[in-house]
Structure formats: structure tokens, C-alpha cells
Design an enzyme around this catalytic site. Structure first.
Site, PDB file in Angstrom:
ATOM      1  N   SER A  41       0.762  -1.103  -0.091  1.00  0.00           N
ATOM      2  CA  SER A  41      -0.068  -0.007  -0.014  1.00  0.00           C
ATOM      3  C   SER A  41       0.864   1.136  -0.022  1.00  0.00           C
ATOM      4  O   SER A  41       0.270   2.392  -0.369  1.00  0.00           O
ATOM      5  CB  SER A  41      -1.105   0.134   1.301  1.00  0.00           C
ATOM      6  N   LYS A 118       0.714   4.507   6.939  1.00  0.00           N
ATOM      7  CA  LYS A 118       0.251   5.469   5.768  1.00  0.00           C
ATOM      8  C   LYS A 118       1.110   6.640   5.905  1.00  0.00           C
ATOM      9  O   LYS A 118       1.633   7.091   6.886  1.00  0.00           O
ATOM     10  CB  LYS A 118      -0.963   5.592   5.879  1.00  0.00           C
TER      11      LYS A 118
END
Length: 277
Positions: A41, A118
Site C-alpha cells: 500500500s 500510511k
């Protein structure tokens, strides 16, 4: 006498191990936490198999600073809230520091409690929207510059044997898997690489207003990331409370391209002590 000496030696060994574990626990709780990248990701900033230490001093301490100890093989699953749940609930931190837009952050998922990594895109009070794949912050699109392609081998990666998605699909096993690459510059001037695979639902979103004391996160591999664009009630991340931040990822220590970090012959020679941008 020999038996007494032998017994004393065993006891000293046990004490040494206990002390070492306590010191390691304090070190991990207060200073740096190891983190191994399990998914794609955050490509191409972070690759599957990157091993890094998370700087816990960057944002101060909360209940989330306590380590989670998960060893599925022996059924061990001790969550940070099990150890430090008494400090949960007020969304504050001890010696708290403010995260900066563009930081790569490890945090606890607001529902599952699992550690996620993230990039911080939205600060408290911001309005965030994605339109045609372009992030808009408070109504203004961020600056994006084409930067060629990110190429990797189309094959299973890491312990989970995840196969990458490609913008040039279909790609046969062992072929060159490509993604469009861009340099994204946020309002505070920080720049980083992002990837695009194709057009999908997450390329056009509603307007998200970040609540006070919360943050909005996105993965750099924009079309392959479960992040704040999806509510945590349906499996995404949603808005992340301040107290759920664990620390900032600053540097990759080493990286393994194989199934295990112990397979030293699969270590990537160009990623030792690599800074994270």
C-alpha cells in the site's frame, strides 16, 4: 557444592534473560518499535519486506505506545490496550508532539487495533477530497508532476505471497509490472512519490472534513490502499484519533525481497539505512 554452583548459574541465566526482556520492552515502549512492511500500500516509498524502526519520541506517548505482542503460532495475542488500556479514551498524549503533513506514520487502526502505516495527508479541520485521482486539500488541488513508471516483477511477494496489480495488465508471471509514477507536493512543500494503477471508485470521493483531534491518512500506492477514504466501519481506516499514533517512520534499516527477513540472500542492497521521504 557443584550442584549449588550449577543451580546458581541457572538462576543467574534466568535473571539475565528477564532483565534483557525488561530492557527490550522499555526500549520498544519508549523509543523505537520495529516494523516490517507486509503489503504494497505504500509503494514505491516502502516495499514489501522493508524493515524499519518507528520513532516513538516524535509524537510523545499514549496508550498506543505500549507494544502489541502477536505470535499466532502459539496463540499469543496481547494488545496494547490490554497492557495500557487504562490510559485510553481522552485522546491526549504525554510529551505530545504535532505530526506534520506528509509524515509517514505508524498508527493503531481505530477498530481492529492492528498497526497500519500510511502517509499523513489531512490535519484537524482540513477538508479533503479526491477528484479524478487528484487530492484536493481545502478546495485546492495538490501539485502533481509525472515521474515515469515504477516497474517490478509480476510475481508473488513477501510471506503473504501478494501479487502486485499492474497498470499494464494483463502481465504474465515474471513479466514487467508497471504503475504510473508521480511526484506529489503537499501545501507545506513536502514531496513524495505516488503510484497510479487505473481508474477506480476511490479516485473520486466525497468531501471529508477532518474532526478536531483526528488525522486523515492515505497510502502512496493510491489504488491499492485501504485508508481514510474508506470508513473504519466497513474495513477502512477512517479518521485516526491523535492518541492512536504510534510514531514516525524515518529510515529503512534493511529490506528483504523474499518470504522472510532471515533470508539474507534476498536482502535488497540499495535499501540499507535508506531515508524515508
Amino acid at each position: 557444592m557443584a550442584k549449588e554452583t550449577s543451580g546458581g548459574g541457572i538462576w543467574e541465566t534466568i535473571k539475565t534473560i528477564v532483565y534483557a526482556l525488561l530492557i527490550a520492552g522499555v526500549f520498544r515502549t519508549l523509543f523505537f518499535q520495529p516494523f516490517w512492511i507486509p503489503s504494497g500500500s505504500m509503494k514505491d516509498t516502502l516495499l514489501i519486506g522493508d524493515f524499519l524502526f518507528v520513532n516513538k519520541m516524535a509524537y510523545g506517548y499514549s496508550y498506543a505506545s505500549c507494544p502489541s505482542i502477536i505470535v499466532p503460532a502459539v496463540g499469543l495475542d496481547i494488545d496494547a490496550s490490554d497492557l495500557c488500556g487504562w490510559a485510553d479514551g481522552d485522546n491526549t498524549r504525554l510529551f505530545g508532539g504535532e505530526p506534520q503533513r506528509g509524515d509517514v506514520v505508524v498508527f493503531r487502526h481505530p477498530v481492529t487495533g492492528r498497526d497500519f502505516i500510511k502517509r499523513l495527508i489531512g490535519l484537524p479541520g482540513d477538508q479533503i477530497q479526491v477528484k479524478a485521482g487528484l487530492v484536493h486539500i481545502n478546495g485546492t488541488p495538490v501539485q502533481v508532476t509525472p515521474d515515469g513508471t515504477f516497474d517490478e516483477t509480476a510475481e508473488a511477494q513477501g510471506p503473504q505471497r501478494l501479487r502486485p496489480r499492474c497498470s499494464n495488465d494483463p502481465v504474465g508471471e515474471g513479466g514487467v509490472c508497471q504503475k504510473e509514477k508521480f511526484i506529489e507536493t503537499l501545501p507545506n512543500g513536502t514531496s513524495h512519490s505516488i503510484l497510479n494503477i487505473g481508474t477506480q471508485g476511490s479516485d473520486n470521493t466525497q468531501v471529508y472534513t477532518v474532526p478536531a483531534g483526528h488525522y486523515f491518512f492515505m497510502g502512496d500506492n493510491r489504488d491499492n490502499s485501504s485508508d481514510s477514504r474508506i470508513s473504519n466501519m466497513v474495513g477502512g481506516v477512517g479518521f485516526v484519533p491523535y492518541e492512536n499514533l504510534i510514531g514516525r517512520a524515518d529510515r529503512i534499516m534493511f529490506s528483504s525481497g523474499g518470504r522472510s527477513m532471515l533470508f539474507f540472500w534476498t536482502w535488497r542492497g540499495d535499501r540499507f539505512f535508506k531515508g524515508i521521504e
